[in-house]
Scaffold this active site. Structure first.
Site, PDB file in Angstrom:
ATOM      1  N   CYS A   2       0.848  -1.186   0.000  1.00 57.77           N
ATOM      2  CA  CYS A   2       0.000   0.000   0.000  1.00 57.77           C
ATOM      3  C   CYS A   2       0.889   1.243   0.000  1.00 57.77           C
ATOM      4  O   CYS A   2       1.932   1.276   0.658  1.00 57.77           O
ATOM      5  CB  CYS A   2      -0.950   0.108   1.190  1.00 57.77           C
ATOM      6  N   ARG A  27       3.837  -0.314  -4.926  1.00 56.52           N
ATOM      7  CA  ARG A  27       3.576  -0.864  -3.597  1.00 56.52           C
ATOM      8  C   ARG A  27       2.244  -1.616  -3.523  1.00 56.52           C
ATOM      9  O   ARG A  27       1.929  -2.226  -2.502  1.00 56.52           O
ATOM     10  CB  ARG A  27       3.560   0.266  -2.553  1.00 56.52           C
ATOM     11  N   TRP A  75      -2.721  -2.680  -1.679  1.00 57.02           N
ATOM     12  CA  TRP A  75      -2.426  -4.098  -1.854  1.00 57.02           C
ATOM     13  C   TRP A  75      -3.281  -4.788  -0.794  1.00 57.02           C
ATOM     14  O   TRP A  75      -3.051  -4.628   0.398  1.00 57.02           O
ATOM     15  CB  TRP A  75      -0.935  -4.371  -1.647  1.00 57.02           C
ATOM     16  N   ASN A 101      -1.580   2.091   5.661  1.00 57.24           N
ATOM     17  CA  ASN A 101      -0.704   1.029   5.152  1.00 57.24           C
ATOM     18  C   ASN A 101      -0.280   0.203   6.351  1.00 57.24           C
ATOM     19  O   ASN A 101       0.307   0.748   7.287  1.00 57.24           O
ATOM     20  CB  ASN A 101       0.522   1.671   4.468  1.00 57.24           C
ATOM     21  N   GLY A 102      -0.599  -1.094   6.341  1.00 60.82           N
ATOM     22  CA  GLY A 102      -0.227  -1.940   7.482  1.00 60.82           C
ATOM     23  C   GLY A 102      -1.355  -2.894   7.817  1.00 60.82           C
ATOM     24  O   GLY A 102      -2.282  -3.083   7.019  1.00 60.82           O
ATOM     25  N   GLU A 487      17.245 -17.617  -8.648  1.00 62.73           N
ATOM     26  CA  GLU A 487      16.817 -16.263  -8.987  1.00 62.73           C
ATOM     27  C   GLU A 487      16.199 -16.216 -10.389  1.00 62.73           C
ATOM     28  O   GLU A 487      15.192 -15.544 -10.604  1.00 62.73           O
ATOM     29  CB  GLU A 487      18.029 -15.319  -8.852  1.00 62.73           C
ATOM     30  N   LYS A 491      12.403 -15.006 -11.183  1.00 66.26           N
ATOM     31  CA  LYS A 491      12.092 -13.936 -12.149  1.00 66.26           C
ATOM     32  C   LYS A 491      11.008 -14.403 -13.103  1.00 66.26           C
ATOM     33  O   LYS A 491      10.051 -13.694 -13.364  1.00 66.26           O
ATOM     34  CB  LYS A 491      13.322 -13.532 -12.981  1.00 66.26           C
ATOM     35  N   GLU A 494       7.440 -14.913 -11.344  1.00 68.41           N
ATOM     36  CA  GLU A 494       6.715 -13.752 -10.828  1.00 68.41           C
ATOM     37  C   GLU A 494       6.193 -12.834 -11.928  1.00 68.41           C
ATOM     38  O   GLU A 494       5.174 -12.177 -11.736  1.00 68.41           O
ATOM     39  CB  GLU A 494       7.526 -12.977  -9.782  1.00 68.41           C
ATOM     40  N   HIS A 510      17.904 -36.725  -7.640  1.00 73.29           N
ATOM     41  CA  HIS A 510      17.230 -37.109  -6.392  1.00 73.29           C
ATOM     42  C   HIS A 510      15.733 -36.810  -6.468  1.00 73.29           C
ATOM     43  O   HIS A 510      15.070 -36.688  -5.451  1.00 73.29           O
ATOM     44  CB  HIS A 510      17.878 -36.388  -5.209  1.00 73.29           C
ATOM     45  N   LYS A 609       5.876  -4.343  -4.473  1.00 73.33           N
ATOM     46  CA  LYS A 609       7.332  -4.228  -4.397  1.00 73.33           C
ATOM     47  C   LYS A 609       7.855  -4.427  -2.982  1.00 73.33           C
ATOM     48  O   LYS A 609       8.815  -5.154  -2.775  1.00 73.33           O
ATOM     49  CB  LYS A 609       7.737  -2.852  -4.935  1.00 73.33           C
TER      50      LYS A 609
HETATM   51  O1  M6R Z   1      12.826  -5.245  -0.439  1.00 76.49           O
HETATM   52  P1  M6R Z   1      13.336  -6.634  -0.148  1.00 76.49           P
HETATM   53  O2  M6R Z   1      14.629  -6.915  -0.825  1.00 76.49           O
HETATM   54  O3  M6R Z   1      13.382  -6.945   1.304  1.00 76.49           O
HETATM   55  O4  M6R Z   1      12.254  -7.581  -0.798  1.00 76.49           O
HETATM   56  C1  M6R Z   1      12.338  -8.964  -0.652  1.00 76.49           C
HETATM   57  C2  M6R Z   1      11.422  -9.656  -1.623  1.00 76.49           C
HETATM   58  O5  M6R Z   1      10.091  -9.297  -1.394  1.00 76.49           O
HETATM   59  C3  M6R Z   1      11.765  -9.320  -3.078  1.00 76.49           C
HETATM   60  O6  M6R Z   1      13.090  -9.617  -3.357  1.00 76.49           O
HETATM   61  C4  M6R Z   1      10.845 -10.095  -4.039  1.00 76.49           C
HETATM   62  O7  M6R Z   1      11.111 -11.458  -3.964  1.00 76.49           O
HETATM   63  C5  M6R Z   1      10.995  -9.571  -5.458  1.00 76.49           C
HETATM   64  N1  M6R Z   1       9.703  -9.407  -6.058  1.00 76.49           N
HETATM   65  C6  M6R Z   1      11.761 -10.473  -6.338  1.00 76.49           C
HETATM   66  O8  M6R Z   1      11.865  -9.996  -7.634  1.00 76.49           O
END
Ligand code: M6R
Length: 614
Positions: A2, A27, A75, A101-102, A487, A491, A494, A510, A609
């Site tokens: 948010c 956000r 959000w 926000n929270g 990673e 990517k 997501e 395994h 984010k």
């Molecule tokens: O702001 P942060 O690095 O703490 O965020 C951690 C994760 O939420 C963040 O890396 C998330 O996995 C991303 N969307 C990955 O691309």
């Protein structure tokens, strides 16, 4: 999650608020809304499900006049994303409007008590409970809005950054924070309020970060006041922003994600600037050097992080153990904080977070702090909550990352971890000088290498078309490139919503090898390193079962070229730095597959984010 924005001053508030919401849309983008006090003192609320653009369309036919207002991009946590659950929320009498926000953890209890007192609720949100509680306290105690907010918030368990305006009071915003970020921008006879500085930077570079437990009283023509819940005045610590507007725009790229991928040669320069002295053959991370004795005393290092930052942490583990010979444990912050971990005052806890606001990582920091560990933060957003809660740290300095998928932050985090490990290894005397100098040279060369890797862009765009309709992917890597494989898979899933799994290549046999058939592409990071032959064997195993292999190889490699279906060549680099190089083709591959599928690359569904809720 948010985003909240507020404005009071001489400008029309609505355009400022909507522009601010666009900046904060990363956000959350489930719904958006705005509350304005118009010139006759009336309080208007407009809100709509969907992105900020939907709100703008809806507001075209509404009266959006007024020089004070608050706005929100959501959000969803409590209640589905719809018009009713969108913020701002009115109080019972529609005298107060709030954005939040929270998460209010005890909202059910508070709601039940308010219902008993005759209050009715329109939404399913915890936020509506907050505004009703504030109105109830104000009415029953016949007090000012500030006093009501102070009394009400003492009853609230959870996290919040809130802003409230009151009908008939066109001069004042009351805002408060606990565990969710809030910053006030100080203009000339005007104030801005936001979850982070991005909506503020085009108007002023002077800001005050509100601390936990503080309330900002933002009044037209009056100095900013910050008080605690117990009404003690706080001293204002005015900070200067070092951010530019161009960093917040796409600069000709179709998406922030692509812009951010292409920025990486430059962000690595910014990340190492002032930290590597080639003439003196030195890598200096001041956060480590300034606490040299504390680091030298460390019996163990624990790294806590989430998501992409957790993948960077895994690389950090390999680097630190290899060069510093200190045991390292890497933990998901969300697990660490809830499992009563053994932490001693001799431990160093490194928290990695791009946003510096991830709720789980922040809570892990607080837990480790309470048990006496020394806390070192590796963050990107300057002034965010995690760097403010740590004993020391290093910013990655990669500039605002706006695409929800983390790209340049990952390479910046790994670069800082490399500099941290080298600084500490030298202080400990645990690294041979030639190796130290080789790594220093590799760090300096890294931006040029990344320029080379980015030349793969057109080839990857072409290749991506083959995979547009693929349903599952496997990503494999070994050693330093195992976290890079994780990673790459993250990517892809997501932003394209394609299922993808990352695995250490040797783990294939395994279990996951059962998945191999001609339908599932396997992306293998097979750069020339100390375990290259083993990785080649893993590729053979996949090919023997009819799998399709896309391999990332070191330039000039013939062996893998002869067996893989597709290869992408990256430049030669020292093994510990290779995940930084291999990450880039994987970022581009995910990006183009998502674009081919017509996905909303910068704002993928269900995500935000910064994850500021548990
Ligand atoms: O702001 P942060 O690095 O703490 O965020 C951690 C994760 O939420 C963040 O890396 C998330 O996995 C991303 N969307 C990955 O691309």
């Amino acid at each position: 999650m948010c985003g909240i924005v507020g404005y009071v001053g001489y400008r029309e508030a609505y355009p400022v608020l909507v522009k601010g919401l666009h900046r904060l849309e990363y956000r959350g983008y489930d719904s958006a809304g705005v509350a304005l006090i118009c010139n006759d003192g009336g309080l208007n609320v407009y809100k709509s499900k969907g992105k900020v653009a939907e709100l703008e369309r809806y507001a075209e036919t509404q009266d959006v006049s007024g020089t004070i207002g608050i706005a929100h991009t959501r959000w969803a946590t409590h209640g589905e994303p719809n018009d009713v659950n969108a913020h701002p929320h009115f109080s019972e009498s529609e005298r107060l409007a709030i954005i939040h926000n929270g998460i209010v953890e005890n909202y059910a209890l508070l709601k039940a008590a308010l219902i008993e007192n005759g209050y009715t609720f329109k939404s399913c949100t915890d936020t509506e409970v907050l505004v009703q509680l504030i109105e109830y306290v104000q009415t029953t105690n016949n007090c000012t809005l500030l006093e009501a907010v102070q009394m009400a918030l003492r009853q609230v368990v959870g996290a919040y950054a809130i802003a409230i305006i009151e009908k008939g009071d066109p001069d004042r915003i009351i805002a408060a924070r606990k565990s969710s970020p809030l910053v006030v921008g100080l203009g000339n006879d005007e104030y801005f309020l936001a979850s982070d500085a991005t909506p503020i930077v085009e108007y002023t570079n002077k800001v005050v970060y509100i601390n936990d437990g503080e309330i900002a009283v933002i009044e037209r023509h009056k100095p900013l006041r910050v008080v605690t819940l117990d009404n003690e005045e706080s001293t204002l610590d005015v900070k200067k922003l070092r951010m530019s507007i161009s960093q917040l725009e796409k600069g000709g790229y179709p998406h922030f994600m692509l812009k951010e991928i292409f920025e990486q040669p430059k962000t690595i320069v910014d990340c190492i600037r002032g930290r590597i002295n080639v003439e003196a053959d030195n890598v200096i991370l001041s956060g480590v050097i300034d606490n040299r004795e504390r680091f030298l005393r460390a019996k163990r290092i624990i790294i806590v992080a989430c998501g992409t930052s957790w993948h960077a942490a895994l690389i950090g583990e390999y680097l630190i153990e290899e060069w510093c010979r200190i045991p390292v444990e890497v933990e998901y912050a969300s697990e660490f904080r809830y499992r009563n971990p053994v932490i001693s005052p001799d431990d160093i806890v490194i928290a990695i977070s791009q946003s510096g606001e991830t709720a789980d990582t922040l809570a892990a920091v607080e837990l480790a702090k309470s048990r006496g560990a020394f806390i070192f933060g590796i963050c990107n957003v300057v002034g965010s909550s995690i760097p403010r809660a740590t004993d020391s740290g290093a910013y990655i300095h990669v500039g605002p990352e706006i695409g929800v998928a983390s790209t340049k932050a990952f390479t910046g985090q790994v670069t800082v971890l490399t500099m941290l490990a080298l600084t500490l290894a030298r202080a400990k005397g645990s690294i041979e000088q030639p190796l130290y100098l080789q790594m220093l040279g590799e760090l300096v060369r890294l931006p040029d290498l990344l320029e080379d890797v980015l030349r793969l862009n057109a080839r990857i765009e072409d290749l991506s078309k083959i995979f547009t309709y693929t349903k599952n992917f496997l990503y494999l890597g070994r050693g330093y490139n195992y976290p890079a494989a994780l990673e790459g898979a993250l990517k892809l899933k997501e932003i394209s919503y394609i299922h993808a799994e990352g695995y250490p290549a040797a783990e294939m046999k395994h279990g996951p090898i059962a998945l191999i058939d001609s339908e599932i592409p396997v992306v293998v990071i097979a750069t020339t390193d100390s375990i290259y032959e083993k990785t080649v064997s893993n590729i053979q195993e996949i090919k023997a079962r009819g799998g399709k292999v896309l391999a990332i190889v070191t330039s000039g490699d013939q062996t893998v070229r002869n067996i893989a279906d597709y290869v992408l060549e990256v430049p030669t680099v020292a093994e510990p730095l290779s995940p930084i190089v291999s990450a880039i083709p994987l970022q581009l591959l995910a990006y183009y597959i998502a674009v081919n599928k017509g996905r909303d690359v910068d704002q993928p569904r269900n995500l935000a984010k910064s994850v500021t809720v548990e």
